[in-house]
Scaffold this active site. Structure first.
Site, mmCIF file in Angstrom:
data_model
loop_
_atom_site.group_PDB
_atom_site.id
_atom_site.type_symbol
_atom_site.label_atom_id
_atom_site.label_comp_id
_atom_site.label_asym_id
_atom_site.label_seq_id
_atom_site.Cartn_x
_atom_site.Cartn_y
_atom_site.Cartn_z
ATOM 1 N N HIS A 1 -7.315 -29.202 -33.072
ATOM 2 C CA HIS A 1 -7.579 -28.232 -32.660
ATOM 3 C C HIS A 1 -8.540 -29.144 -31.534
ATOM 4 O O HIS A 1 -10.124 -28.783 -31.233
ATOM 5 C CB HIS A 1 -8.853 -28.172 -33.863
ATOM 6 N N LYS B 1 0.616 -1.405 -0.348
ATOM 7 C CA LYS B 1 0.270 0.357 -0.383
ATOM 8 C C LYS B 1 0.687 1.650 -0.074
ATOM 9 O O LYS B 1 0.262 2.469 -0.462
ATOM 10 C CB LYS B 1 -0.981 0.026 1.155
#
Length: 529
Positions: free
Chosen positions: A281, A140
């Site tokens: 695929h 922070k």
């Protein structure tokens, strides 16, 4: 926010002490005061470094088996105080709080503890509390504080200190803060996911997901999409843990297809003989067993030679030289196997664009877990499909029962159908696929496409008839009408495996009886969308 900010005081408290001593020495070389705790302090002190214990700074000893040592205003004040606010600076002076400009913390090894199968209480004791609290405080206040949670970031901090007279840039501190928040989020994810399972909560009200960047990909499914590959810490054999021996980096589609191929081939126990799956695929273009890997590959290849071009090949046994030579006969994107001989590697060495991946085993097809799929505004979560059907689970519903050989092909076809996009139809003969129909809106269309592919292959191989003649056929879900089944019969299928459960089961069974074929119900569906 200021840009450059000096590191004068650092707090080092790590469970993974890799690189700790070198880091401590480098910091000391810049005149940085070192604070530390427990084993980290001892390691630094044993290396001849001057270290101050956090307990001496806070005035409180480590207590409650180490649970309380850094949860103190002197520590968090030193991390959270803004150096550009007079009120914060005054409070630091009034309460004798020294600023902490660098926090180096890696957390208790909770994930590793769970992976080792530790009991509930041991896992609880390995949940870090003080570490995440300090990390969030430092992140922070990244305008002034550097927070390091990964060993790999030690070098970046030291490089900036060397380049800037002991200072770091705001850009680096921001990147470190983002990494820190992601680390605590992933840590909490691991804890909450483990706890949900440990207390048998299958649908927790809140669920989180986490991962670690393994690879930045060139692009996603298409060149205009960005993509990355993240791992979840699972150590089971698979594409995420495989060793790549050659070839360029895997693409997004390579990783997806390779995972599909390896998960499929793992359905076939290597103790029962070699098996090979060829994927295109994310759908199998051919799957087969054989007396040897070479035979299995040839049989899988013959199901659909056209689609095998540029495909992914997965093997359930270590790759040998003969099979490698055969695979090298056409362009192949990736080969993955639980090992490879030196001779096989030498064969592939001449194929610079072929990627060879090896693992230390096969995925466990019965291992549980969760699968995730993002939808607009949310996430779909479900158990992994580990449904298994054996001989004793099948129900013969026709007048004619399958022979032993037919039953073996039916079960083989069922395993493959589980890995074919729905609607799925799979024809199998002699433990090799001879026709695969995938991903159609109609089950009838899937049956037609699979049969048509078989006809095309028969022409290419100069066979008198398609290999679907005398085959077994699997449907991943029930036949809603008899038309799909009749199309399979027209293609030459002599036995069928399907879940059953349609309102028109009687109609479909009657059609099978009229055709004189055998049919079994599994009572289980394998949709894969």
């Amino acid at each position: 926010m200021t840009d450059l900010h000096p590191i004068r005081r650092a707090l080092l408290s790590v469970s993974d002490k890799t690189g700790l001593i070198d880091l401590g020495k480098a910091l000391a070389g810049h005149g940085v005061e070192l604070l530390s705790t427990g084993g980290s302090a001892k390691a630094l002190r044993d290396a001849g470094l001057d270290v101050k214990d956090v307990a001496d700074v806070t005035g409180f000893p480590e207590m409650m088996d180490g649970r309380v040592k850094t949860l103190h205003p002197v520590v968090h004040g030193g991390l959270l105080a803004r150096r550009d606010l007079d009120g914060h600076v005054a409070a630091m002076k009034e309460h004798n709080i020294g600023g902490i400009d660098l926090l180096v913390v890696n957390l208790y090894p909770f994930e590793e503890t769970v992976a080792k199968g530790a009991d509930f209480d041991t896992c609880i004791e390995n949940i870090d509390i003080g570490g995440p609290a300090m990390i969030r405080s430092a992140a922070k206040n990244h305008a002034f504080v550097n927070v390091v949670t990964d060993v790999v970031d030690y070098a970046a901090v030291l490089a900036e200190m060397d380049a800037n007279g002991g200072q770091t840039t705001l850009g680096l501190r921001q990147r470190l803060a983002q990494t820190a928040y992601a680390r605590t989020a992933a840590y909490d994810t691991a804890v909450s996911t483990w706890m949900a399972k440990a207390i048998d909560t299958s649908e927790p009200r809140r669920r989180s997901f986490g991962g670690t960047l393994a690879q930045s990909l060139r692009y996603g499914e298409n060149p205009h999409q960005t993509a990355s590959f993240y791992t979840d810490g699972t150590e089971s054999p698979g594409v995420a843990t495989a060793v790549q021996h050659q070839g360029k980096e895997l693409s997004y589609n390579n990783i997806n297809d390779t995972d599909a191929a390896f998960e499929l081939v793992a359905e076939f126990d290597p103790a029962d003989g070699p098996a090979v799956a060829i994927i295109k695929h994310a759908n199998p273009s051919g799957v087969a067993r054989g007396a040897t890997l070479l035979d299995a590959y040839k049989n899988a290849f013959d199901c659909d030679r056209t689609s095998a071009f540029g495909g992914i090949v997965a093997l359930n046994q270590p790759l040998d030289e003969a099979t490698a030579k055969e695979i090298s006969g056409i362009f192949t994107e990736v080969v993955i196997a639980p090992g490879a001989s030196d001779a096989a590697k030498s064969v592939f060495a001449a194929k610079k664009n072929l990627r060879l991946l090896t693992t230390d085993g096969l995925p466990d097809p019965k291992a549980g877990g969760l699968t995730y799929r993002q939808v607009a505004g949310g996430m779909l979560v479900q158990d992994k499909d580990v449904g298994f059907v054996g001989l004793d689970d099948l129900k013969v519903v026709t007048k004619v029962a399958p022979t032993d050989d037919q039953m073996a092909d039916l079960l083989f076809a069922w395993k493959v159908a589980k890995h074919v996009k729905s609607n799925a139809i799979v024809y199998v003969k002699d433990k090799a696929t001879v026709g695969v129909g995938a991903g159609q809106m109609s089950r009838l269309d899937s049956a037609l496409i699979a049969a048509k592919k078989a006809e095309r292959m028969a022409e290419a191989m100069d066979l008198p008839e398609p290999l679907t003649k005398g085959s077994a056929v699997a449907s991943d879900a029930f036949f809603p009408f008899a038309d799909g089944l009749l199309e399979a019969v027209a293609a030459g299928a002599t036995c069928v495996i399907q879940p059953g459960g349609s309102m028109r089961d009687d109609e479909v069974i009657a059609a099978a009886d009229d055709a004189g074929i055998a049919m079994v119900f599994t009572g289980m569906r394998h949709f894969r969308h």
